[in-house]
Design a protein around this motif. Structure first.
Motif, mmCIF file in Angstrom:
data_model
loop_
_atom_site.group_PDB
_atom_site.id
_atom_site.type_symbol
_atom_site.label_atom_id
_atom_site.label_comp_id
_atom_site.label_asym_id
_atom_site.label_seq_id
_atom_site.Cartn_x
_atom_site.Cartn_y
_atom_site.Cartn_z
ATOM 1 N N ASN A 1 0.815 -1.227 0.000
ATOM 2 C CA ASN A 1 0.000 0.000 0.000
ATOM 3 C C ASN A 1 0.845 1.272 0.000
ATOM 4 O O ASN A 1 0.316 2.365 0.208
ATOM 5 C CB ASN A 1 -0.925 0.011 1.222
ATOM 6 C CG ASN A 1 -1.995 -1.060 1.131
ATOM 7 O OD1 ASN A 1 -2.442 -1.397 0.036
ATOM 8 N ND2 ASN A 1 -2.412 -1.588 2.273
ATOM 9 N N ILE A 2 2.153 1.140 -0.239
ATOM 10 C CA ILE A 2 3.008 2.323 -0.212
ATOM 11 C C ILE A 2 2.660 3.307 -1.331
ATOM 12 O O ILE A 2 2.960 4.493 -1.260
ATOM 13 C CB ILE A 2 4.496 1.909 -0.309
ATOM 14 C CG1 ILE A 2 5.399 3.078 0.072
ATOM 15 C CG2 ILE A 2 4.825 1.410 -1.712
ATOM 16 C CD1 ILE A 2 6.866 2.691 0.149
ATOM 17 N N GLY A 3 1.985 2.802 -2.372
ATOM 18 C CA GLY A 3 1.587 3.673 -3.473
ATOM 19 C C GLY A 3 0.596 4.753 -3.080
ATOM 20 O O GLY A 3 0.412 5.729 -3.812
ATOM 21 N N MET A 4 -0.055 4.605 -1.925
ATOM 22 C CA MET A 4 -0.980 5.638 -1.452
ATOM 23 C C MET A 4 -0.255 6.966 -1.247
ATOM 24 O O MET A 4 -0.844 8.038 -1.399
ATOM 25 C CB MET A 4 -1.650 5.178 -0.154
ATOM 26 C CG MET A 4 -2.526 3.946 -0.307
ATOM 27 S SD MET A 4 -3.158 3.351 1.283
ATOM 28 C CE MET A 4 -4.073 4.794 1.825
ATOM 29 N N MET A 5 1.025 6.885 -0.876
ATOM 30 C CA MET A 5 1.809 8.113 -0.674
ATOM 31 C C MET A 5 1.877 8.931 -1.963
ATOM 32 O O MET A 5 1.767 10.166 -1.941
ATOM 33 C CB MET A 5 3.218 7.749 -0.210
ATOM 34 C CG MET A 5 4.180 8.929 -0.113
ATOM 35 S SD MET A 5 5.877 8.415 0.210
ATOM 36 C CE MET A 5 6.291 7.632 -1.355
ATOM 37 N N HIS A 6 2.046 8.256 -3.087
ATOM 38 C CA HIS A 6 2.179 8.969 -4.354
ATOM 39 C C HIS A 6 0.857 9.610 -4.779
ATOM 40 O O HIS A 6 0.863 10.633 -5.471
ATOM 41 C CB HIS A 6 2.674 8.004 -5.432
ATOM 42 C CG HIS A 6 4.044 7.466 -5.164
ATOM 43 N ND1 HIS A 6 4.260 6.219 -4.637
ATOM 44 C CD2 HIS A 6 5.265 8.030 -5.323
ATOM 45 C CE1 HIS A 6 5.555 6.011 -4.512
ATOM 46 N NE2 HIS A 6 6.191 7.100 -4.913
ATOM 47 N N SER A 7 -0.260 9.040 -4.406
ATOM 48 C CA SER A 7 -1.549 9.653 -4.730
ATOM 49 C C SER A 7 -1.691 10.995 -4.035
ATOM 50 O O SER A 7 -2.168 11.979 -4.628
ATOM 51 C CB SER A 7 -2.689 8.718 -4.307
ATOM 52 O OG SER A 7 -2.613 7.487 -4.999
ATOM 53 N N LEU A 8 -1.270 11.053 -2.768
ATOM 54 C CA LEU A 8 -1.338 12.306 -2.020
ATOM 55 C C LEU A 8 -0.324 13.315 -2.539
ATOM 56 O O LEU A 8 -0.658 14.472 -2.802
ATOM 57 C CB LEU A 8 -1.105 12.032 -0.533
ATOM 58 C CG LEU A 8 -1.041 13.266 0.374
ATOM 59 C CD1 LEU A 8 -2.356 14.028 0.335
ATOM 60 C CD2 LEU A 8 -0.691 12.862 1.802
ATOM 61 N N LEU A 9 0.930 12.886 -2.725
ATOM 62 C CA LEU A 9 1.973 13.805 -3.169
ATOM 63 C C LEU A 9 1.760 14.252 -4.605
ATOM 64 O O LEU A 9 2.195 15.332 -4.992
ATOM 65 C CB LEU A 9 3.347 13.142 -3.024
ATOM 66 C CG LEU A 9 3.790 12.828 -1.595
ATOM 67 C CD1 LEU A 9 5.171 12.189 -1.593
ATOM 68 C CD2 LEU A 9 3.787 14.092 -0.734
ATOM 69 N N GLY A 10 1.093 13.434 -5.423
ATOM 70 C CA GLY A 10 0.812 13.832 -6.797
ATOM 71 C C GLY A 10 -0.050 15.074 -6.862
ATOM 72 O O GLY A 10 0.168 15.953 -7.712
ATOM 73 N N PHE A 11 -1.008 15.185 -5.972
ATOM 74 C CA PHE A 11 -1.852 16.379 -5.923
ATOM 75 C C PHE A 11 -1.031 17.600 -5.513
ATOM 76 O O PHE A 11 -1.162 18.679 -6.093
ATOM 77 C CB PHE A 11 -3.011 16.167 -4.948
ATOM 78 C CG PHE A 11 -3.838 17.395 -4.700
ATOM 79 C CD1 PHE A 11 -4.749 17.831 -5.643
ATOM 80 C CD2 PHE A 11 -3.673 18.126 -3.533
ATOM 81 C CE1 PHE A 11 -5.506 18.972 -5.422
ATOM 82 C CE2 PHE A 11 -4.425 19.268 -3.311
ATOM 83 C CZ PHE A 11 -5.344 19.690 -4.251
#
Length: 286
Positions: free
Chosen positions: A57-67
């Motif tokens: 689930n580490i990819g959740m970090m990129h969803s937040l930082l992408g914004f």
């Protein structure tokens, strides 16, 4: 400045212009693709961390930082475009002031000697300003009409020569005090325009802000394979470089247009504007 047809989609999509950011980014994109492939190979054949739900689930970090990074890049691009557009507005005003001053000089019926001087000196200010903004020197042809010292601010010297000539005309009784006031208003705008252009030229985006965006962008892209390899596998190899291309291109475009007076492909057509001023002033006064 690149002249193009904004309705020609086919050319935009399939033609790589020399100013395209792809030319600058492709070495870095290849490096990121190789790195992404290495991470995918290690995960799929050796590490197999996807079996751990927490790591997966580490990819959740990129969803937040992408914004967050998208908002930063939007602000960065808008700020640079505002500088580009303000530069274009100032150069347009320079064109109008030069024409108006030439028309007023012509209306005064001063004689051929004065027309020769102003037909040379008015465009010379535009050329001197152009070279000044590019950190070069400009003297031009027939420099005996306007004497300049190369070690000093040349646009100011040209403006001072124009102003002195107008005051001499008033002292000689060739123009009235009211006419002097009208002409002085136009001459003052030359210096105002120069100051506005210098403000854009000499006030870059704060270093800490620009450096932070580059570091943030690099860390974001370089960690994408770790977060997406569990769900995408070897597809991270083409996808991650594409994301780098999109995000880094916005930063490169902003860097190129924040100083619009240079000679880059997307800078303002300063040479063309100066040539038009020379042409139109010459047509008015000759």
């Amino acid at each position: 400045m690149i002249n193009y047809n904004p309705k020609d989609w086919f050319t935009f999509i399939f033609h790589i212009h020399k100013a395209d950011t792809f030319r600058k980014l492709w070495p870095l994109m290849i490096s990121v693709a190789v790195f992404s492939g290495l991470i995918a190979f290690l995960e799929l054949h050796f590490l197999k961390l996807s079996q751990t739900a927490t790591v997966k689930n580490i990819g959740m970090m990129h969803s937040l930082l992408g914004f967050v990074i998208s908002m930063l890049l939007v602000f960065r691009t808008n700020t640079s475009y505002d500088r580009w557009w303000e530069g274009r507005r100032l150069l347009g005003e320079l064109t109008n002031i030069s024409r108006n001053l030439a028309i007023k000089i012509k209306s005064l019926k001063l004689g051929e000697e004065e027309y020769e001087y102003f037909s040379y000196a008015i465009p010379k200010y535009a050329f001197a300003l152009k070279e000044h903004l590019r950190e070069k020197q400009y003297f031009g042809k027939n420099s005996f009409l306007v004497e300049v010292d190369g070690g000093k601010h040349i646009p100011n010297q040209v403006a001072a020569s124009l102003s002195a000539r107008v005051f001499d005309l008033e002292a000689a009784g060739k123009i009235s005090g009211e006419q002097l006031i009208v002409l002085s208003g136009d001459l003052n705008r030359f210096t105002d325009i120069c100051g506005g252009c210098e403000r854009i030229k000499k006030t870059p985006i704060p270093f800490s802000y620009s450096a932070f965006i580059k570091k943030f962008l690099f860390i974001y892209v370089i960690t994408l394979p770790f977060g997406w390899v569990f769900s995408l596998g070897y597809f991270v190899v083409p996808i991650v470089p594409f994301i780098l291309y999109v995000l880094a291109s916005l930063e490169l475009i902003a860097e190129e247009i924040e100083n619009p007076f240079g000679e880059d492909a997307n800078d303002l057509p300063v040479d063309e504007i100066c040539n038009n001023i020379e042409k139109h002033v010459g047509e008015i006064l000759n």
